[in-house]
Design an enzyme around this catalytic site. Sequence first.
Site, PDB file in Angstrom:
ATOM      1  N   LYS A 239      27.989  31.435 -14.459  1.00  7.28           N
ATOM      2  CA  LYS A 239      28.583  30.689 -15.575  1.00  7.28           C
ATOM      3  C   LYS A 239      29.573  31.576 -16.322  1.00  7.28           C
ATOM      4  O   LYS A 239      30.666  31.145 -16.698  1.00  7.28           O
ATOM      5  CB  LYS A 239      27.499  30.239 -16.553  1.00  7.28           C
ATOM      6  CG  LYS A 239      26.704  29.052 -16.086  1.00  7.28           C
ATOM      7  CD  LYS A 239      25.801  28.601 -17.238  1.00  7.28           C
ATOM      8  CE  LYS A 239      24.791  27.580 -16.761  1.00  7.28           C
ATOM      9  NZ  LYS A 239      23.736  27.345 -17.714  1.00  7.28           N
TER      10      LYS A 239
ATOM     11  N   HIS B  22      16.764  14.639  15.134  1.00  8.31           N
ATOM     12  CA  HIS B  22      18.010  14.526  15.890  1.00  8.31           C
ATOM     13  C   HIS B  22      19.085  15.444  15.328  1.00  8.31           C
ATOM     14  O   HIS B  22      20.269  15.256  15.592  1.00  8.31           O
ATOM     15  CB  HIS B  22      18.471  13.063  15.885  1.00  8.31           C
ATOM     16  CG  HIS B  22      17.400  12.158  16.416  1.00  8.31           C
ATOM     17  ND1 HIS B  22      17.233  11.890  17.751  1.00  8.31           N
ATOM     18  CD2 HIS B  22      16.384  11.527  15.782  1.00  8.31           C
ATOM     19  CE1 HIS B  22      16.184  11.108  17.920  1.00  8.31           C
ATOM     20  NE2 HIS B  22      15.646  10.873  16.736  1.00  8.31           N
TER      21      HIS B  22
ATOM     22  N   GLU C  87      14.684  28.116  -8.196  1.00  5.86           N
ATOM     23  CA  GLU C  87      15.070  28.627  -9.513  1.00  5.86           C
ATOM     24  C   GLU C  87      13.865  29.285 -10.190  1.00  5.86           C
ATOM     25  O   GLU C  87      14.024  30.197 -10.996  1.00  5.86           O
ATOM     26  CB  GLU C  87      15.642  27.497 -10.387  1.00  5.86           C
ATOM     27  CG  GLU C  87      16.510  28.008 -11.512  1.00  5.86           C
ATOM     28  CD  GLU C  87      17.360  26.931 -12.156  1.00  5.86           C
ATOM     29  OE1 GLU C  87      18.598  26.954 -12.023  1.00  5.86           O
ATOM     30  OE2 GLU C  87      16.775  26.046 -12.811  1.00  5.86           O
TER      31      GLU C  87
HETATM   32  O1  LIG Z   1      19.849  20.524 -19.163  1.00  6.52           O
HETATM   33  P1  LIG Z   1      20.932  21.527 -19.288  1.00  6.52           P
HETATM   34  O2  LIG Z   1      20.743  22.424 -20.473  1.00  6.52           O
HETATM   35  O3  LIG Z   1      22.290  20.884 -19.287  1.00  6.52           O
HETATM   36  O4  LIG Z   1      20.844  22.465 -18.042  1.00  6.52           O
HETATM   37  C1  LIG Z   1      21.134  22.046 -16.754  1.00  6.52           C
HETATM   38  C2  LIG Z   1      20.810  23.165 -15.798  1.00  6.52           C
HETATM   39  O5  LIG Z   1      21.585  24.277 -16.210  1.00  6.52           O
HETATM   40  C3  LIG Z   1      21.378  25.535 -15.606  1.00  6.52           C
HETATM   41  O6  LIG Z   1      22.043  25.622 -14.420  1.00  6.52           O
HETATM   42  C4  LIG Z   1      19.948  25.902 -15.421  1.00  6.52           C
HETATM   43  O7  LIG Z   1      19.844  26.943 -14.504  1.00  6.52           O
HETATM   44  C5  LIG Z   1      19.117  24.739 -14.934  1.00  6.52           C
HETATM   45  O8  LIG Z   1      17.765  25.089 -14.985  1.00  6.52           O
HETATM   46  C6  LIG Z   1      19.339  23.543 -15.806  1.00  6.52           C
HETATM   47  O9  LIG Z   1      18.534  22.487 -15.381  1.00  6.52           O
END
Ligand SMILES: O=P(O)(O)OC[C@H]1O[C@H](O)[C@H](O)[C@@H](O)[C@@H]1O
Length: 625
Positions: A538, A433, A404
């Site tokens: 998203k 294995h 990331e």
């Molecule tokens: O901690 P949050 O705001 O719920 O985010 C959870 C995750 O969300 C996204 O996928 C980001 O790419 C991550 O870097 C992050 O850790």
Amino acid sequence: MASSLSGICFKPQIRTQNPTLQNPSSTQKSNLSFQSKPATRFSVQAVAREVHSSVSDSTNDVVPATKSISSLSAKSAISLQKDPKELWKRYVDWLYQHKELGLYLDVSRVGFTDEFFQEMEPRFQKAFKAMEELEKGAIANPDEGRMVGHYWLRSPNLAPKSFLTMQIENTLEAVCKFANDVISGKVKPPAPHERFTQILSVGIGGSALGPQFVAEALAPDNPPLKIRFIDNTDPAGIDHQIAQLGPELASTLVIVISKSGGTPETRNGLLEVQKAFREAGLEFAKQGVAITQENSLLDNTARIEGWLARFPMFDWVGGRTSEMSAVGLLPAALQGIDIKEMLAGAALMDEANRTTVVKNNPAALLALCWYWATDGVGSKDMVVLPYKDSLLLFSRYLQQLVMESLGKEFDLDGNRVNQGISVYGNKGSTDQHAYIQQLREGVHNFFVTFIEVLRDRPPGHDWELEPGVTCGDYLFGMLQGTRSALYANGRESITVTVQEVTPRSVGALVALYERAVGIYASLVNINAYHQPGVEAGKKAAGEVLALQKRVLAVLNEASCKDPVEPLTIEEVAERCHAPEDIEMIYKIIAHMAANDRALIAEGSCGSPRSLKVFLGECNVDELYA
Ligand SMILES: O=P(O)(O)OC[C@H]1O[C@H](O)[C@H](O)[C@@H](O)[C@@H]1O
């Protein structure tokens, strides 16, 4: 100083920006093709990929910012050093040791040359300067306009403002106090339960991977509180975790972790857990804890509903570097893990990584090896192989930290570079294995990092399962054997060695890789601290759910007719005014049918054109809403 490595090398010279490669002409392409001369160090496939990527670079306007003509032409034929004396010399000359941490880094099985090392030097000095600025509070994440402060978490005095130092110290104190109070029973679940016995951690990505790795690595056999995780929006997975808790749900501390406080998977996990609490006649707020940024949706919910506790997540700490914040520290402390030792290990490692002498800087040495092994363009994958069961999740943790951070389309100057290094791995010797066969003999598209732990088991427990040999000796032998066998076949490897898996060494490992990623990002000129690519998925998921609502409305209307009017996929798409989304509409309907939320009147999901569907129940209210 670097040892004399004559006979070892065959690696590209330093890759400097090379305008001639930005838009290679066909002549240039043919210049590149001589790479496939016999006996190149790189496989034919790799060279082909190199040429291919140069070709596609031109079509996609990708700037291979880290390459140069010399980087390609220098891929001449040499094999890795095989002479035992020379190899031993290289091993000794390059071995890094951190005495206080009992940590070693062996880069001798990576074939970088003295020349490469020297040519990289100015870039490292630039990276060290950037890291210094970052630690002083520069906006090191320019796209998000944020400081990057995870190093302050273990050395609060280094924070650029005193109020930040106070925030860190106060949070640590609050975490320790709360954990002690929970463990001692001062803070307890509603009667008749005297103590919290379980933790259910709800979070995803950086809000789960660190706590999962640390729990697996360090939780004692009988922790004061046992931990389990909901890290997805998979209903069956959530049901499983809740079912496993059974009646102990009543003595479960639910820690909801989300920096942003609005991640859908985490929100769904919370809603599912709250439903389970209601169904069990329990009051969630008395057992709920939130770790999130102040005033986030989660923070406000927790405050309004009066949850048991709330801990802050700081704007200047990214999810994937949050293990030393409340995100990692609270769950660890509740499991009886010495979090101050974790912080101390990380602080010691940070200190070691501040030296500007590359050879004495373990994070820089790692970054150097990564650059060499992957040509500074991610041309090889990083296989992480810890030879210790408790470090099983290290590779999964590193997957997010590395991929990331480094997997970026654009560099800091706006050039398209499509950077990154792929990370995978499980554990040795188990993987011997499974896929080591391919690593030894198959496609040469990786380098390995062995994680070695010297102490096999706690003192006093060892025994010889055959004369002179313990079970741990076998594990040791497997690691050494695999390292040698891979090297003999031209496969490079790094070995990181720790004495034992302790809070201190785990803290040091986390800090080592955090810094290596930061330095490497500077070497390839990218922002390691944002993740713009995650948003696309998203957003698309949100659009699918919005489309599903429209599909439901259309099906509902047809299903309320008398007689019910089953619809084909085409009819649904037309009535949704979304003929271009017909495939997605089919998938939505098939998913609903599989979950008994849509009924099939004719045909089957296997023949989309024959399908006619309606809803089992029509909702008249919705029609007139
Ligand atoms: O901690 P949050 O705001 O719920 O985010 C959870 C995750 O969300 C996204 O996928 C980001 O790419 C991550 O870097 C992050 O850790």
